[in-house]
Structures are given as structure tokens and as C-alpha cells.
Design a protein around this motif. Structure first.
Motif, mmCIF file in Angstrom:
data_model
loop_
_atom_site.group_PDB
_atom_site.id
_atom_site.type_symbol
_atom_site.label_atom_id
_atom_site.label_comp_id
_atom_site.label_asym_id
_atom_site.label_seq_id
_atom_site.Cartn_x
_atom_site.Cartn_y
_atom_site.Cartn_z
ATOM 1 N N ALA A 1 39.877 87.873 81.911
ATOM 2 C CA ALA A 1 41.042 87.349 81.195
ATOM 3 C C ALA A 1 41.954 86.578 82.146
ATOM 4 O O ALA A 1 42.469 85.505 81.805
ATOM 5 C CB ALA A 1 41.812 88.491 80.546
ATOM 6 N N HIS B 1 38.054 83.699 71.417
ATOM 7 C CA HIS B 1 38.107 82.440 72.166
ATOM 8 C C HIS B 1 38.140 81.201 71.258
ATOM 9 O O HIS B 1 38.902 80.265 71.533
ATOM 10 C CB HIS B 1 36.923 82.344 73.128
ATOM 11 C CG HIS B 1 37.030 83.299 74.286
ATOM 12 N ND1 HIS B 1 36.139 83.291 75.339
ATOM 13 C CD2 HIS B 1 37.925 84.277 74.570
ATOM 14 C CE1 HIS B 1 36.472 84.237 76.210
ATOM 15 N NE2 HIS B 1 37.544 84.847 75.759
ATOM 16 N N ILE C 1 40.771 89.968 76.740
ATOM 17 C CA ILE C 1 40.702 88.922 75.727
ATOM 18 C C ILE C 1 39.286 88.941 75.166
ATOM 19 O O ILE C 1 38.338 88.560 75.857
ATOM 20 C CB ILE C 1 41.019 87.537 76.318
ATOM 21 C CG1 ILE C 1 42.410 87.523 76.955
ATOM 22 C CG2 ILE C 1 40.927 86.468 75.229
ATOM 23 C CD1 ILE C 1 42.736 86.233 77.680
ATOM 24 N N LEU D 1 47.451 89.684 73.161
ATOM 25 C CA LEU D 1 46.832 88.494 73.736
ATOM 26 C C LEU D 1 46.208 87.619 72.654
ATOM 27 O O LEU D 1 46.388 86.399 72.650
ATOM 28 C CB LEU D 1 45.774 88.902 74.761
ATOM 29 C CG LEU D 1 46.304 89.414 76.108
ATOM 30 C CD1 LEU D 1 45.240 90.212 76.842
ATOM 31 C CD2 LEU D 1 46.794 88.253 76.961
ATOM 32 N N THR D 2 45.479 88.235 71.733
ATOM 33 C CA THR D 2 44.837 87.477 70.661
ATOM 34 C C THR D 2 45.873 86.751 69.817
ATOM 35 O O THR D 2 45.716 85.568 69.480
ATOM 36 C CB THR D 2 43.989 88.409 69.781
ATOM 37 O OG1 THR D 2 42.958 89.006 70.580
ATOM 38 C CG2 THR D 2 43.352 87.649 68.629
#
Length: 235
Positions: free
Chosen positions: A184, A151, A146, A126-127
Motif C-alpha cells: 500500500a 484498485h 489496500i 483507504l478504499t
């Protein structure tokens, strides 16, 4: 003809060569294991994956002990998770570098690179995809989250438009509680990604049912045009 003997690249990995004839270069799937595990973990079901895929199962770069590796160090505290964001960023960059190396070394299709991660490997998938989406054709984060530390690295929305994501989590997960997956989910719903989100009554695990869903999703992606054109824009 491509040589699928394991290469000496920047991350240690295992290889499952494509099992079916394909037109052009093979699509590439990278498997990312969880904290404390190793490249043999997810590779245990590599033979079940779509036979058109070239599958590489990666070893995370940080050594925790014998046969135990991590993408970043994490502390499980009563107030939540404490991680080292610089390790998270460094491992993200290593994955992006490895994608470039692997596409060239194995003569894989650069527009069909998929990430399949479990737990900390799901966090890395995800990152990586949300901050540097260009190399990623789709991702399957299982039992992940996440991290808030990632972010600020989020790519502009126009670069994420159409990115295919299958996210699965267990409602009985005691390692990464389902509340993190729901956070997330809420974030991803605000982005122009193509999201499939599912919860099941299970713990921190990959059940046969989840595996069947993953296999079907990946096959479906391979049967469709890539979400990106050659010029790097969404299709």
C-alpha cells in the motif's frame, strides 16, 4: 446550538460531542472498527481525541454474530485474503452516504471530515478515500491494506492531490502482515497524496505509542487549513 444526541441514521453509531469551544461548525471524525468487532471498540479512546472533534463511532452493516459486525466478509486462506468486492463497494457507499447524513444531522463542518479505521476499518477508510475523496479531509488507517479489488475504483490523481494520510502498521502483525502495508505504501507513493507512513515493532494492535502519534497528527490537521477549498479543489 447543535444537538449531539445520537441520531437515527443509516448506520448505528455512538457519539462523543466536542469538548472544547470552536469557531463555526465542528470537525467530524468517523471511527471504523475491524471485522468481528463493533462500534464500542475504537470508541474506548474517543475521550482522548482532540476536544474540538465531534466523534462518531460506526457499526459496520454486516452481522456476523452477537455484537459482531463486518464491513465485508473475508476468508483468510494460505494464498491470501478472499473477499466479496461487492460487499466492499456497498460498505464504501454506505460510509459516503453516512458522511452526508451526519454532516447535516449534527451540523458538522463538511470540509473537515476525517476517517480513523483499524484493520478492516482501515481498509474501508483507504478504499473510501482513494475512490471517493471529495468528502474526506484526511484519514488514519491503522493495521490495514489496500485490497486489489479496489484498485480499479481509484479516483483520478488530480482528485487525490494533497489528501492527508497517516498510515501505521506493525512489523509483527500476524493478521494483516506488514508486506500488505508496504505494498500500500508503494502504491500511495505514486499518488499525489500527503503521506505519513510508519512501522513499529508490534502486532495487530493500537499501542499507546501509536495512539499518541494519531492524536498528534489529528490535532496538527485541525490546526491547519483544510486541504480542500470550498469549490472542492485541493488547497
Amino acid at each position: 446550538m447543535s444537538d449531539f444526541t445520537p441520531k437515527d441514521l443509516s448506520l448505528v453509531h455512538m457519539v462523543r460531542a466536542p469538548r472544547a469551544p470552536i469557531e463555526g461548525k465542528p470537525p467530524l471524525l468517523l471511527q471504523l472498527h475491524g471485522v468481528g468487532s463493533n462500534e464500542r471498540d475504537l470508541f474506548s479512546f474517543a475521550e482522548l481525541l482532540d476536544p474540538r472533534l465531534l466523534v462518531l463511532s460506526l457499526r459496520a452493516p454486516l452481522v456476523r454474530g452477537p455484537d459482531s459486525f463486518a464491513w465485508f466478509n473475508v476468508e483468510f486462506l494460505p494464498a491470501g485474503f478472499k473477499i466479496d468486492p461487492e460487499q466492499l463497494r456497498a460498505s464504501r457507499d454506505k460510509i459516503v452516504q453516512f458522511i452526508s447524513e451526519a454532516v447535516q444531522a449534527y451540523d458538522a463542518d463538511p470540509e473537515r471530515v476525517y476517517l480513523l479505521g483499524f484493520s478492516q476499518g482501515a481498509i474501508m477508510s483507504l478504499t473510501t478515500a482513494l475512490s471517493i475523496p471529495a468528502p474526506i479531509a484526511g484519514l488514519v488507517p491503522l493495521s490495514g491494506r489496500i485490497p486489489p479489488e479496489a484498485h480499479p475504483w481509484m479516483a483520478p490523481k488530480e482528485e487525490l492531490a494533497g489528501l492527508p494520510i497517516l498510515m501505521v502498521h506493525g512489523t509483527q502483525d500476524a493478521v494483516i502482515p506488514v508486506s500488505h502495508a508496504r505494498q500500500a505504501h508503494e502504491l500511495l507513493q505514486k499518488l499525489p497524496v500527503t503521506l505519513t507512513y510508519q512501522e513499529f515493532e508490534m502486532a495487530h494492535e493500537v499501542t499507546p505509542r501509536v495512539l499518541r502519534i494519531v492524536l498528534a497528527w489529528l490535532t496538527d490537521r485541525l490546526d491547519k487549513p483544510s486541504w480542500r477549498r470550498n469549490d472542492g479543489t485541493s488547497s
